[in-house]
Design a protein around this motif. Structure first.
Motif, PDB file in Angstrom:
ATOM      1  N   PRO A   1      -7.934  14.265  -4.505  1.00 33.53           N
ATOM      2  CA  PRO A   1      -7.430  14.006  -5.859  1.00 33.53           C
ATOM      3  C   PRO A   1      -5.920  14.171  -5.979  1.00 33.53           C
ATOM      4  O   PRO A   1      -5.253  13.339  -6.602  1.00 33.53           O
ATOM      5  CB  PRO A   1      -8.173  15.035  -6.717  1.00 33.53           C
ATOM      6  N   LEU A   2      -5.368  15.204  -5.352  1.00 34.46           N
ATOM      7  CA  LEU A   2      -3.917  15.396  -5.458  1.00 34.46           C
ATOM      8  C   LEU A   2      -3.186  14.200  -4.857  1.00 34.46           C
ATOM      9  O   LEU A   2      -2.230  13.673  -5.445  1.00 34.46           O
ATOM     10  CB  LEU A   2      -3.514  16.686  -4.731  1.00 34.46           C
ATOM     11  N   SER A   3      -3.659  13.744  -3.683  1.00 32.68           N
ATOM     12  CA  SER A   3      -3.013  12.598  -3.047  1.00 32.68           C
ATOM     13  C   SER A   3      -3.167  11.345  -3.897  1.00 32.68           C
ATOM     14  O   SER A   3      -2.227  10.555  -4.026  1.00 32.68           O
ATOM     15  CB  SER A   3      -3.617  12.349  -1.665  1.00 32.68           C
ATOM     16  N   ILE A   4      -4.349  11.163  -4.474  1.00 32.30           N
ATOM     17  CA  ILE A   4      -4.543   9.997  -5.344  1.00 32.30           C
ATOM     18  C   ILE A   4      -3.527  10.039  -6.478  1.00 32.30           C
ATOM     19  O   ILE A   4      -2.882   9.053  -6.802  1.00 32.30           O
ATOM     20  CB  ILE A   4      -5.974   9.974  -5.915  1.00 32.30           C
ATOM     21  N   PHE A   5      -3.361  11.240  -7.036  1.00 30.63           N
ATOM     22  CA  PHE A   5      -2.438  11.384  -8.157  1.00 30.63           C
ATOM     23  C   PHE A   5      -1.009  11.044  -7.734  1.00 30.63           C
ATOM     24  O   PHE A   5      -0.307  10.271  -8.388  1.00 30.63           O
ATOM     25  CB  PHE A   5      -2.513  12.823  -8.677  1.00 30.63           C
ATOM     26  N   ILE A   6      -0.591  11.584  -6.605  1.00 31.12           N
ATOM     27  CA  ILE A   6       0.780  11.319  -6.125  1.00 31.12           C
ATOM     28  C   ILE A   6       0.966   9.830  -5.844  1.00 31.12           C
ATOM     29  O   ILE A   6       1.925   9.205  -6.283  1.00 31.12           O
ATOM     30  CB  ILE A   6       1.071  12.134  -4.840  1.00 31.12           C
ATOM     31  N   LEU A   7      -0.004   9.242  -5.113  1.00 32.29           N
ATOM     32  CA  LEU A   7       0.166   7.843  -4.711  1.00 32.29           C
ATOM     33  C   LEU A   7       0.064   6.904  -5.911  1.00 32.29           C
ATOM     34  O   LEU A   7       0.745   5.885  -5.957  1.00 32.29           O
ATOM     35  CB  LEU A   7      -0.870   7.475  -3.642  1.00 32.29           C
ATOM     36  N   THR A   8      -0.785   7.263  -6.893  1.00 31.81           N
ATOM     37  CA  THR A   8      -0.868   6.441  -8.105  1.00 31.81           C
ATOM     38  C   THR A   8       0.506   6.335  -8.754  1.00 31.81           C
ATOM     39  O   THR A   8       0.953   5.246  -9.124  1.00 31.81           O
ATOM     40  CB  THR A   8      -1.861   7.064  -9.105  1.00 31.81           C
ATOM     41  N   THR A   9       1.180   7.486  -8.858  1.00 31.87           N
ATOM     42  CA  THR A   9       2.499   7.479  -9.487  1.00 31.87           C
ATOM     43  C   THR A   9       3.466   6.604  -8.692  1.00 31.87           C
ATOM     44  O   THR A   9       4.206   5.804  -9.263  1.00 31.87           O
ATOM     45  CB  THR A   9       3.065   8.906  -9.540  1.00 31.87           C
TER      46      THR A   9
END
Lengths: 392, 311
Positions: free
Chosen positions: B182-190
């Motif tokens: 989830p953290l990576s998804i959040f970073i990459l989404t941004t």
């Protein structure tokens, strides 16, 4: 090289219809421009040709193929974007050769084609530059080189000059025309700038609120606009419009009357109509000889002068009660914009008499906003007599 | 009347005040507040350095102090051979190798899947996008212990007969991936959301699919974000304790990571707790992460400054 055919193409986003039943038939090798105000659906139309957007209804054909559901890469198109969209992490060579490399061309073939494309846009010797090391004009040339290097069937340009400064824009305009002559490819060009549309294209597709208004050569759009929107959109400054009604003997409005032969005009006396006349077809009485068929004189007061160098735009106020200032705008009914030669000695506040050129008057039906006629003629004496007799 | 202030801070014309050095310093900072800010900065810096670095220093002291010798702030007879003992007593290299393999494969899985998810969340509009994103983020806040029992049952073959992942890398890579994703998804989404649409459109017109545009244009341009997500995932897995300890029996051959190594170092002494070797092992275990942080930090910073997207 291919013709592009849009059949009943419609695009809806939820309840919003971006493009409504668009029918366009673009001939092989033609340079056509989609023009219209912001948000009119011209970019959406182009995206549907490109395949970046799928139409809700209708079909898109390029050449003989139905490409409605093909992805962009299989449509034989290339595109130049408004924001130029060079890949910032690649140098000029890699940017231009991107599409060729994806298609596994031979190295020698890629080199040859990149050299050729770079020379067409005069960017030889800059192949190892990065996009951020170049000026806006150079980047736009690279984007064009990237588009032509694959010899596409259709060349799409989405406001490619919008981000360039005014001088460069005019320069690139002629370069694009030269390019079109050289390549002889079908070009579809999107712009909101009617001057770009007028100067470059073989035909203009004027779009408003998702609907095609007129699809004709530039001068036809200018001289014979199909409706009030096209008349107002094409030409700068914009056409003067005065609302009024058709009478037995011509046109009558709150501010002035114009008499002409109403026989053969497809409207009845009493119909609400709008009279349109371009600024260059309004003449002060001193230049009355320049008008081919001058109307009765109209009294007006000079509000504002805008000297352009080669001509002067004169904002006239028709309403005597108008005290000027913010109330008087060129778009309003009570004002008239006239363009006169620079040696005219008008000054602000002058009371002048002007005439319109009957041959250049456009009439629009208020209920449909479609054009009724382009140019009217003086009522012949007998016709006028007949009408007056009828009135009695 | 001259308003010039004197060196002692008194007013011109009055007898000189008798002030100590501190009073004079205070008087001068009133004239020059910058001085006070600088002093506060140094005090705060020294405080944080002491609280973060001292435990590490004490770990070093602990490692270097020979067994049976009294602990001292500066060990009198440091014994550096303790670092070699670590490798003699247990197969510590294998533990480190296991940790690196687990961390690298988890990072690879996370980056691949989070890239796809980041593309979808960052670049596509679809109904339910925000609730889905929130759901994914919420999962990352669940305590890992909540997942342990069902996963343990599953991985030991009690749910699906024949499926036993216990003592294999899979038993750790799977929970790590889902926990840290989830953290990576959040970073990459941004990051992916900030790439101009025109670039993706250009790539697609030039001949890529959406997926091709992601890998050829969007990911290279988001390199700093991908590096950040990768480094954070790597460090999280490398430092993970819970599943690392419970999903294997602690033997190096059964893919036990460094946690298992340190715990077996504890048992390496016959009858006493061998703090020295454990401390040395801990220091060795920190080295790869320390190197990674230093290297990656430079890359991330250089990426952030050079990767500015100009349209």
């Amino acid at each position: 090289m291919a013709r592009v055919h849009l059949q009943d193409v419609t695009k809806r986003y939820g309840d919003v219809t971006a493009v409504e039943e668009m029918n366009l038939d673009i001939k092989d090798g033609e340079f056509i421009t989609l023009v219209g105000p912001s948000g009119c659906g011209k970019s959406t139309t182009m995206e549907m040709i490109a395949g970046l957007t799928t139409p809700s209804e209708g079909t898109v054909n390029i050449g003989e193929r139905d490409v409605t559901n093909l992805p962009p890469k299989d449509r034989g198109i290339s595109m130049v974007f408004q924001n130029i969209a060079l890949f910032p992490h690649m140098d000029v060579y890699d940017n231009i050769s991107f599409g060729l490399r994806l298609r596994n061309y031979e190295k020698e073939e890629i080199d040859r084609r990149v050299e050729n494309a770079a020379s067409i846009v005069q960017m030889e010797g800059m192949l190892d530059r990065m996009p951020d090391e170049m000026s806006g004009g150079q980047r736009q040339r690279v984007a064009i080189a990237r588009a032509i290097v694959r010899n596409p069937d259709v060349f799409l340009m989405d406001e490619p000059l919008a981000n360039l400064d005014a001088k460069l824009r005019v320069h690139m305009r002629t370069e694009l025309q030269r390019l079109h002559k050289e390549l002889d490819t079908t070009i579809v060009y999107v712009t909101h700038d009617q001057a770009e549309a007028m100067t470059m294209s073989d035909r203009i597709a004027v779009i408003n609120e998702g609907e095609l208004q007129q699809f004709d050569p530039p001068l036809v759009c200018y001289n014979e606009p199909r409706n009030e929107f096209v008349a107002g959109f094409i030409g700068s400054p914009s056409m003067n419009f005065t609302t009024g009604q058709l009478t037995q003997t011509g046109f009558s409005s709150e501010f002035y009357d114009v008499s002409f032969d109403t026989t053969g005009i497809d409207a009845k006396p009493g119909d609400a109509v709008t009279l349109g006349v371009r600024p260059e077809d309004v003449y002060p009485t001193e230049f009355i000889d320049d008008a081919s068929d001058p109307t009765e004189t109209i009294e007006a007061e000079v509000d504002v002068l805008e000297p352009m160098g080669d001509e002067i735009f004169v904002y006239l106020m028709l309403d005597e009660d108008n005290e000027g200032g913010m109330g008087g705008t060129a778009a309003g009914d009570d004002s008239l914009l006239m363009s006169v030669s620079p040696d005219s000695d008008l000054t602000e506040g002058d009371l002048v008499e002007v005439v319109l050129d009957r041959a250049k008057i456009h009439l629009f039906d208020d209920s449909t906003s479609l054009a009724i006629t382009h140019g009217v003629s003086r009522a012949s004496a007998s016709a006028a007599d007949a009408q007056s007799e009828e009135a009695e | 009347m001259s308003r010039d202030t004197r060196t002692d801070g008194g007013v011109q014309g009055e007898p000189e005040l008798k002030r100590g050095p501190f009073q004079r310093w205070v008087a001068s900072t009133i004239k020059e507040p910058q001085k006070a800010y600088r002093a506060m900065f140094y005090v705060a810096t020294i405080f944080f350095l002491a609280t973060t670095l001292f435990p590490f220093y004490f770990l070093l002291v602990l490692a270097l102090t020979p067994e049976n010798a009294p602990l001292a702030l500066f060990p009198t007879a440091p014994r550096f051979e303790v670092f070699l003992d670590v490798f003699d007593r247990v197969n510590f290299l294998r533990y480190m190798f296991n940790s690196l393999v687990l961390a690298l494969s988890t990072t690879a899985v996370v980056l691949l899947l989070a890239s796809l998810a980041g593309y979808v969340f960052g670049r596509l509009q679809f109904p339910g996008r925000t609730p889905l994103m929130l759901l994914i983020l919420a999962i990352s806040y669940f305590p890992p212990a909540a997942f342990f029992l069902p996963l343990y049952q599953l991985f030991t073959g009690n749910v699906v007969p024949g499926l036993s992942l216990y003592n294999t890398p899979g038993s750790m890579i799977l929970p790590f991936s889902s926990l840290f994703m989830p953290l990576s998804i959040f970073i990459l989404t941004t990051f992916y959301g900030q790439i101009p649409d025109g670039l993706e459109d250009a790539a697609r017109v030039e001949g890529t699919t959406r997926l091709g545009a992601l890998f050829r244009v969007i990911i290279p341009l988001s390199a700093p974000g991908v590096a950040t997500a990768g480094v954070l995932t790597f460090i999280s897995v490398y430092n993970e304790f819970f599943f690392s300890q419970l999903m294997n029996n602690g033997q190096p051959a059964n893919w036990a990571p460094i946690v298992g190594g340190l715990l077996s170092l504890q048992r390496a002494g016959q009858f006493q707790v061998t703090y020295g070797v454990m401390a040395a092992g801990s220091i060795i275990a920190v080295v790869p992460v320390a190197i990674l942080v230093v290297v990656a930090q430079e890359r991330i910073v250089s990426g952030l400054t050079a990767g500015a997207l100009k349209e």
